[in-house]
Design a protein around this motif. Structure first.
Motif, PDB file in Angstrom:
ATOM      1  N   LEU A   9       0.152  -1.262  -0.061  1.00  0.00           N
ATOM      2  CA  LEU A   9       0.097  -0.045   0.322  1.00  0.00           C
ATOM      3  C   LEU A   9       0.955   1.305   0.056  1.00  0.00           C
ATOM      4  N   VAL A  11       0.300   5.057   0.824  1.00  0.00           N
ATOM      5  CA  VAL A  11      -0.305   6.369   1.322  1.00  0.00           C
ATOM      6  C   VAL A  11       0.614   7.618   0.612  1.00  0.00           C
ATOM      7  N   ALA A  27      -2.363   3.372   7.621  1.00  0.00           N
ATOM      8  CA  ALA A  27      -1.012   2.703   7.649  1.00  0.00           C
ATOM      9  C   ALA A  27      -1.001   1.699   8.658  1.00  0.00           C
ATOM     10  N   ALA A  30      -3.282  -1.226   8.215  1.00  0.00           N
ATOM     11  CA  ALA A  30      -2.396  -1.996   6.716  1.00  0.00           C
ATOM     12  C   ALA A  30      -1.759  -2.857   7.557  1.00  0.00           C
ATOM     13  N   TRP A  35       0.022  -5.781   5.355  1.00  0.00           N
ATOM     14  CA  TRP A  35       0.123  -5.278   3.733  1.00  0.00           C
ATOM     15  C   TRP A  35       1.906  -4.810   4.758  1.00  0.00           C
ATOM     16  N   SER A  36       2.832  -4.965   3.243  1.00  0.00           N
ATOM     17  CA  SER A  36       3.399  -3.532   3.488  1.00  0.00           C
ATOM     18  C   SER A  36       3.128  -1.999   3.343  1.00  0.00           C
ATOM     19  N   VAL A  37       3.751  -1.340   3.860  1.00  0.00           N
ATOM     20  CA  VAL A  37       3.361   0.292   3.412  1.00  0.00           C
ATOM     21  C   VAL A  37       4.372   1.226   3.007  1.00  0.00           C
ATOM     22  N   GLN A  38       4.053   1.832   2.230  1.00  0.00           N
ATOM     23  CA  GLN A  38       5.133   2.728   1.553  1.00  0.00           C
ATOM     24  C   GLN A  38       3.549   4.710   1.952  1.00  0.00           C
ATOM     25  N   VAL A  56       7.092   1.233   8.039  1.00  0.00           N
ATOM     26  CA  VAL A  56       6.592   2.117   7.406  1.00  0.00           C
ATOM     27  C   VAL A  56       7.625   2.466   6.154  1.00  0.00           C
ATOM     28  N   LEU A 360      -8.599  -1.257   0.658  1.00  0.00           N
ATOM     29  CA  LEU A 360      -7.593  -2.501   0.352  1.00  0.00           C
ATOM     30  C   LEU A 360      -8.660  -3.437  -0.614  1.00  0.00           C
TER      31      LEU A 360
END
Length: 369
Positions: A9, A11, A27, A30, A35-38, A56, A360
């Motif tokens: 994901l 954001v 975040a 997620a 999930w991975s988050v950037q 993150v 998502l």
């Protein structure tokens, strides 16, 4: 056998806490859902990165605000924006995000542009009751438009869903703390205004305190947020007013201070109102007059109509008026208690989960379960 990569994901947010805090909240959800988050943000957004979970991954993406600032800034903005879009597309090819969510403002623009160009799942979240310029541009070019408040009639868009403003875990930790009535004991006021609107309270509140009755003043303590560089002068004014106080340009424990307060005096930014209502505290709201399309007044209306807040227009704010409203609430315990409960009823503590459910996409493991 190669391990399947986690869904990713992006954001995208920047500029102010009003954009960054909801991004942080999504975040957090997620990550809980594996999930991975950037986080894609601009230089101003970096001030808020420390609040995000360490998992993150943060990337600085160039951006510029169209149509504002000096002639040089207005000239440079499209170039910065184009540069940001170029690098957002390059990064998208490299990392292949599963979904993108923008939280408004031009810092989110490059991510939304990359998602649109690559036809990836994309959504926006508008914190206020009026769409900002960047979100207005993307509203008909994304899969989901989620909002913190119901949009004003002239800003209604297709596919709009009101979920509330996502709340960080530090806010949710305070939601179950009950309201301590001002019937007896010490009384705490929190006055907050954000980076743009804090200065007005440091000018008006010390003088307002002088108009309060001695019995109330003797029980009172105030935490006052002011503009950077004005802390010393504001603290001196509070000291001369004869009230116990702490003054700072930034409080890193706002949720805790809201929970401790018997009354919150605030601008009507979306994040502040969402935190005040979720925790459930009476408030006096002074919408920021310079806010685009007067969106802060629209934000405040939802709490005022439910009896959770009192609204004072900035043009009508004076020390005498503010003192009257403070005294009316804090010397009338049943009213303060009723306002606190009304605020709580307006709160949306599940907003982050509701937004995650909307934006998502289902993962392979979820489809097979």
């Amino acid at each position: 056998m190669r391990t399947r990569r986690k869904p990713l994901l992006v954001v995208a947010a920047g500029g102010t806490g009003g954009h960054m805090f909801p991004a942080q909240a999504l975040a957090e959800v997620a990550l809980e859902r594996n999930w991975s988050v950037q986080l894609w943000t601009d230089s101003r957004g970096l001030r808020f990165v420390s609040g995000f979970p360490p998992e993150v991954e943060t990337h600085l993406i160039a951006s510029g605000t169209i149509g504002r600032g000096s002639v040089l800034e207005r000239t440079a903005a499209p170039i910065k924006l184009a540069t940001g879009i170029f690098f957002a597309v390059i990064r998208s090819f490299r990392d292949m995000p599963t979904a993108y969510v923008g939280f408004g403002g031009y810092p989110a623009f490059p991510a939304m542009a990359a998602a649109w160009l690559l036809r990836r799942p994309r959504s926006i979240h508008e914190q206020n009751s009026v769409l900002g310029r960047a979100n207005r541009f993307w509203a008909r070019r994304v899969d989901v438009v989620a909002t913190g408040f119901s949009l004003k009639e002239n800003n209604r868009v297709l596919k709009s869903t009101t979920v509330g403003n996502p709340l960080r875990s530090s806010v949710l930790e305070q939601v179950e703390i009950g309201y301590r009535s001002p019937r007896e004991g010490s009384i705490s006021i929190l006055a907050i205004g954000g980076s743009q609107g804090a200065a007005i309270f440091s000018k008006v509140l010390p003088e307002a305190v002088r108009h309060l009755p001695d019995e109330l003043l003797s029980r009172l303590s105030i935490a006052l947020q002011t503009r950077k560089g004005e802390e010393s002068a504001a603290q001196a004014n509070m000291n001369r007013a004869g009230v116990e106080s702490v003054v700072a340009c930034f409080f890193d424990d706002i949720p805790e201070r809201i929970a401790e307060a018997q009354l919150v005096i605030s601008r009507a930014g979306a994040s502040s109102l969402s935190e005040i209502s979720a925790i459930g505290r009476p408030s006096i709201l002074v919408p920021y007059a310079a806010a685009a399309n007067d969106h802060q007044t629209s934000n405040a209306t939802s709490l005022v109509e439910e009896g959770a807040a009192v609204l004072i227009a900035e043009s009508e704010l004076s020390s005498e008026r503010l003192a009257r409203e403070i005294e009316a609430i804090l010397t009338n315990a049943p009213l303060a208690e009723k306002m606190a409960e009304a605020a709580r009823q307006c709160g949306k503590p599940n907003a982050a989960m509701d937004l995650a459910n909307l934006v998502l996409p289902a993962t392979d493991s979820e489809r097979s379960s």
